[in-house]
Design a protein around this motif. Structure first.
Motif, PDB file in Angstrom:
ATOM      1  N   THR A 148       0.828  -1.213   0.000  1.00 35.57           N
ATOM      2  CA  THR A 148       0.000   0.000   0.000  1.00 35.57           C
ATOM      3  C   THR A 148       0.861   1.261   0.000  1.00 35.57           C
ATOM      4  OG1 THR A 148      -0.204  -0.088   2.422  1.00 35.57           O
ATOM      5  CG2 THR A 148      -1.951  -1.115   1.114  1.00 35.57           C
ATOM      6  N   GLY A 149       1.974   1.227   0.738  1.00 35.59           N
ATOM      7  CA  GLY A 149       2.871   2.381   0.740  1.00 35.59           C
ATOM      8  C   GLY A 149       3.416   2.673  -0.644  1.00 35.59           C
ATOM      9  N   TYR A 150       3.731   1.617  -1.375  1.00 35.90           N
ATOM     10  CA  TYR A 150       4.291   1.763  -2.722  1.00 35.90           C
ATOM     11  C   TYR A 150       3.228   2.201  -3.723  1.00 35.90           C
ATOM     12  CZ  TYR A 150       7.820   0.733  -6.312  1.00 35.90           C
ATOM     13  OH  TYR A 150       8.745   0.833  -7.313  1.00 35.90           O
ATOM     14  N   THR A 151       2.079   1.549  -3.688  1.00 35.69           N
ATOM     15  CA  THR A 151       1.037   1.843  -4.677  1.00 35.69           C
ATOM     16  C   THR A 151       0.288   3.141  -4.376  1.00 35.69           C
ATOM     17  OG1 THR A 151      -0.512   0.396  -3.475  1.00 35.69           O
ATOM     18  CG2 THR A 151       0.711  -0.570  -5.319  1.00 35.69           C
ATOM     19  N   ASP A 152       0.262   3.572  -3.126  1.00 32.00           N
ATOM     20  CA  ASP A 152      -0.355   4.863  -2.810  1.00 32.00           C
ATOM     21  C   ASP A 152       0.336   5.992  -3.568  1.00 32.00           C
ATOM     22  OD1 ASP A 152      -2.219   3.775  -1.144  1.00 32.00           O
ATOM     23  OD2 ASP A 152      -1.272   4.402   0.728  1.00 32.00           O
ATOM     24  N   VAL A 153       1.636   5.814  -3.801  1.00 35.22           N
ATOM     25  CA  VAL A 153       2.416   6.836  -4.503  1.00 35.22           C
ATOM     26  C   VAL A 153       2.431   6.586  -6.007  1.00 35.22           C
ATOM     27  CG1 VAL A 153       4.703   7.873  -4.767  1.00 35.22           C
ATOM     28  CG2 VAL A 153       3.878   7.241  -2.493  1.00 35.22           C
ATOM     29  N   LEU A 154       2.738   5.356  -6.407  1.00 37.38           N
ATOM     30  CA  LEU A 154       2.948   5.044  -7.820  1.00 37.38           C
ATOM     31  C   LEU A 154       1.705   4.533  -8.545  1.00 37.38           C
ATOM     32  CD1 LEU A 154       6.447   3.339  -8.313  1.00 37.38           C
ATOM     33  CD2 LEU A 154       5.542   5.325  -9.509  1.00 37.38           C
ATOM     34  N   GLY A 155       0.678   4.219  -7.787  1.00 37.60           N
ATOM     35  CA  GLY A 155      -0.507   3.621  -8.391  1.00 37.60           C
ATOM     36  C   GLY A 155      -1.110   4.448  -9.504  1.00 37.60           C
ATOM     37  N   VAL A 156      -1.061   5.765  -9.380  1.00 36.73           N
ATOM     38  CA  VAL A 156      -1.666   6.631 -10.406  1.00 36.73           C
ATOM     39  C   VAL A 156      -0.877   6.588 -11.712  1.00 36.73           C
ATOM     40  CG1 VAL A 156      -2.735   8.185  -8.748  1.00 36.73           C
ATOM     41  CG2 VAL A 156      -0.390   8.625  -9.493  1.00 36.73           C
ATOM     42  N   GLN A 157       0.384   6.154 -11.646  1.00 37.64           N
ATOM     43  CA  GLN A 157       1.211   6.065 -12.848  1.00 37.64           C
ATOM     44  C   GLN A 157       1.237   4.656 -13.433  1.00 37.64           C
ATOM     45  OE1 GLN A 157       5.115   7.614 -11.981  1.00 37.64           O
ATOM     46  NE2 GLN A 157       4.343   9.588 -11.268  1.00 37.64           N
ATOM     47  N   PHE A 158       0.804   3.689 -12.676  1.00 38.69           N
ATOM     48  CA  PHE A 158       0.837   2.309 -13.138  1.00 38.69           C
ATOM     49  C   PHE A 158      -0.202   2.056 -14.224  1.00 38.69           C
ATOM     50  CE2 PHE A 158       2.802   0.169  -9.139  1.00 38.69           C
ATOM     51  CZ  PHE A 158       4.062   0.394  -9.661  1.00 38.69           C
ATOM     52  N   THR A 159       0.126   1.145 -15.126  1.00 41.82           N
ATOM     53  CA  THR A 159      -0.828   0.706 -16.140  1.00 41.82           C
ATOM     54  C   THR A 159      -1.821  -0.270 -15.499  1.00 41.82           C
ATOM     55  OG1 THR A 159       0.478  -1.223 -16.793  1.00 41.82           O
ATOM     56  CG2 THR A 159       0.972   0.883 -17.903  1.00 41.82           C
ATOM     57  N   VAL A 160      -2.850  -0.597 -16.237  1.00 40.15           N
ATOM     58  CA  VAL A 160      -3.843  -1.559 -15.754  1.00 40.15           C
ATOM     59  C   VAL A 160      -3.181  -2.902 -15.439  1.00 40.15           C
ATOM     60  CG1 VAL A 160      -5.896  -2.884 -16.382  1.00 40.15           C
ATOM     61  CG2 VAL A 160      -5.756  -0.460 -16.969  1.00 40.15           C
ATOM     62  N   SER A 161      -2.270  -3.333 -16.290  1.00 45.28           N
ATOM     63  CA  SER A 161      -1.610  -4.630 -16.092  1.00 45.28           C
ATOM     64  C   SER A 161      -0.662  -4.608 -14.900  1.00 45.28           C
ATOM     65  CB  SER A 161      -0.852  -5.036 -17.355  1.00 45.28           C
ATOM     66  OG  SER A 161      -1.757  -5.328 -18.405  1.00 45.28           O
ATOM     67  N   GLU A 162       0.032  -3.508 -14.694  1.00 44.91           N
ATOM     68  CA  GLU A 162       0.911  -3.404 -13.528  1.00 44.91           C
ATOM     69  C   GLU A 162       0.101  -3.509 -12.244  1.00 44.91           C
ATOM     70  OE1 GLU A 162       4.725  -0.675 -14.799  1.00 44.91           O
ATOM     71  OE2 GLU A 162       2.766   0.311 -14.730  1.00 44.91           O
ATOM     72  N   LYS A 163      -1.053  -2.871 -12.216  1.00 43.94           N
ATOM     73  CA  LYS A 163      -1.917  -2.957 -11.037  1.00 43.94           C
ATOM     74  C   LYS A 163      -2.450  -4.376 -10.853  1.00 43.94           C
ATOM     75  CE  LYS A 163      -3.507   1.852 -11.382  1.00 43.94           C
ATOM     76  NZ  LYS A 163      -4.675   2.728 -11.677  1.00 43.94           N
ATOM     77  N   LYS A 164      -2.845  -4.989 -11.962  1.00 41.79           N
ATOM     78  CA  LYS A 164      -3.413  -6.334 -11.905  1.00 41.79           C
ATOM     79  C   LYS A 164      -2.409  -7.344 -11.361  1.00 41.79           C
ATOM     80  CE  LYS A 164      -5.538  -9.894 -14.847  1.00 41.79           C
ATOM     81  NZ  LYS A 164      -5.993 -10.243 -16.224  1.00 41.79           N
ATOM     82  N   TYR A 165      -1.146  -7.175 -11.728  1.00 39.95           N
ATOM     83  CA  TYR A 165      -0.132  -8.148 -11.336  1.00 39.95           C
ATOM     84  C   TYR A 165       0.827  -7.610 -10.280  1.00 39.95           C
ATOM     85  CZ  TYR A 165      -1.788 -10.972 -15.214  1.00 39.95           C
ATOM     86  OH  TYR A 165      -2.575 -11.728 -16.044  1.00 39.95           O
ATOM     87  N   ILE A 166       0.345  -6.678  -9.480  1.00 38.48           N
ATOM     88  CA  ILE A 166       1.205  -6.075  -8.465  1.00 38.48           C
ATOM     89  C   ILE A 166       1.735  -7.129  -7.484  1.00 38.48           C
ATOM     90  CG2 ILE A 166      -0.619  -5.482  -6.791  1.00 38.48           C
ATOM     91  CD1 ILE A 166       2.340  -3.236  -7.842  1.00 38.48           C
ATOM     92  N   HIS A 167       0.917  -8.156  -7.200  1.00 42.69           N
ATOM     93  CA  HIS A 167       1.338  -9.172  -6.240  1.00 42.69           C
ATOM     94  C   HIS A 167       2.341 -10.165  -6.828  1.00 42.69           C
ATOM     95  CE1 HIS A 167      -1.421  -7.717  -3.229  1.00 42.69           C
ATOM     96  NE2 HIS A 167      -2.433  -7.815  -4.067  1.00 42.69           N
TER      97      HIS A 167
END
Length: 241
Positions: free
Chosen positions: A163-182
């Motif tokens: 959450t700390g990482y995606t709270d900052v970078l999530g807005v720049q991530f593509t749909v696939s990066e978000k989907k496969y974040i884990h």
């Protein structure tokens, strides 16, 4: 050197995310690849395959179980190939040595000042820094642990890192990066297990060791951590590759 609290892990994750986010408009092609293939899982798997032809037969005998477990997870290498081939996974400016000891904290307040140690900064993919933080901070024990207790994932640490990482970078991530974040922790832990096993089979030519079987123990440690992470992600997020 060690994240003692989940809040420290989250602060570390946010710091490395801010570092990458700051270079969102930067042309990564202008940035030199300091260590070619550093987080190239395809390369690491090929090196592992070549090491299987070692003439250190006693070592090969001791590593048979680790080797088989790693070969059974070749799907991670195949997923990495998909990342390379897809436009949905852009190259970004990554630190490539994302650990808490590379974050400068204020001595009195404990607040983050900035990341340090930029000698491995180069183009990379979304999983590198996040995956290394999961590997190094979400586990109860580090990669040199050789006790009877198996490495386990601390849920609060894992969630704070992600959450700390995606709270900052999530807005720049593509749909696939978000989907496969884990997938980040899986890829980096698998890669490190491959590297330790490869070095053991090659006769300890890369990592410094304090006793003959240390790289094999490290490979077993990372493999156990990978198994723990696989089970955790499946039960907590219904995620698997």
């Amino acid at each position: 050197n060690v994240a003692e609290k989940a809040s420290q892990a989250k602060a570390t994750a946010r710091a490395f995310a801010k570092f990458t986010a700051a270079y969102n408009e930067f042309d990564v092609n202008l940035l030199k690849e300091v260590i070619p293939g550093f987080h190239d899982l395809g390369l690491r798997y090929r090196q592992f395959e070549r090491a299987l032809y070692t003439e250190l037969y006693e070592r090969m005998g001791k590593a048979v179980q680790v080797v088989e477990e790693l070969k059974q997870r070749e799907r991670y290498r195949h997923f990495y190939d998909i990342i390379l081939e897809s436009d949905e996974f852009p190259r970004r400016v990554m630190h490539h040595d994302a650990k808490i000891s590379n974050i400068l904290f204020h001595r009195k307040t404990g607040k983050v000042i900035c990341p340090v140690d930029y000698d491995t900064v180069m183009p990379g993919y979304f999983f590198s820094d996040l995956g290394d933080m999961i590997r190094s901070m979400a586990a109860r024990n580090d990669e040199n642990h050789n006790g009877p207790d198996k490495p386990a994932i601390r849920k609060d640490f894992y969630e704070n890192i992600v959450t700390g990482y995606t709270d900052v970078l999530g807005v720049q991530f593509t749909v696939s990066e978000k989907k496969y974040i884990h997938s980040a922790g899986l890829l980096m832990t698998y890669m490190q297990a491959l590297r330790f096993a490869t070095d053991y089979l090659n006769g300890d030519i890369y990592y410094r060791t304090e006793y003959p079987e240390q790289n094999l123990d490290r490979a077993n440690n990372q493999l156990s951590l990978l198994q723990s992470l696989e089970n955790f992600l499946l039960s907590s997020y219904a995620f698997a590759i």
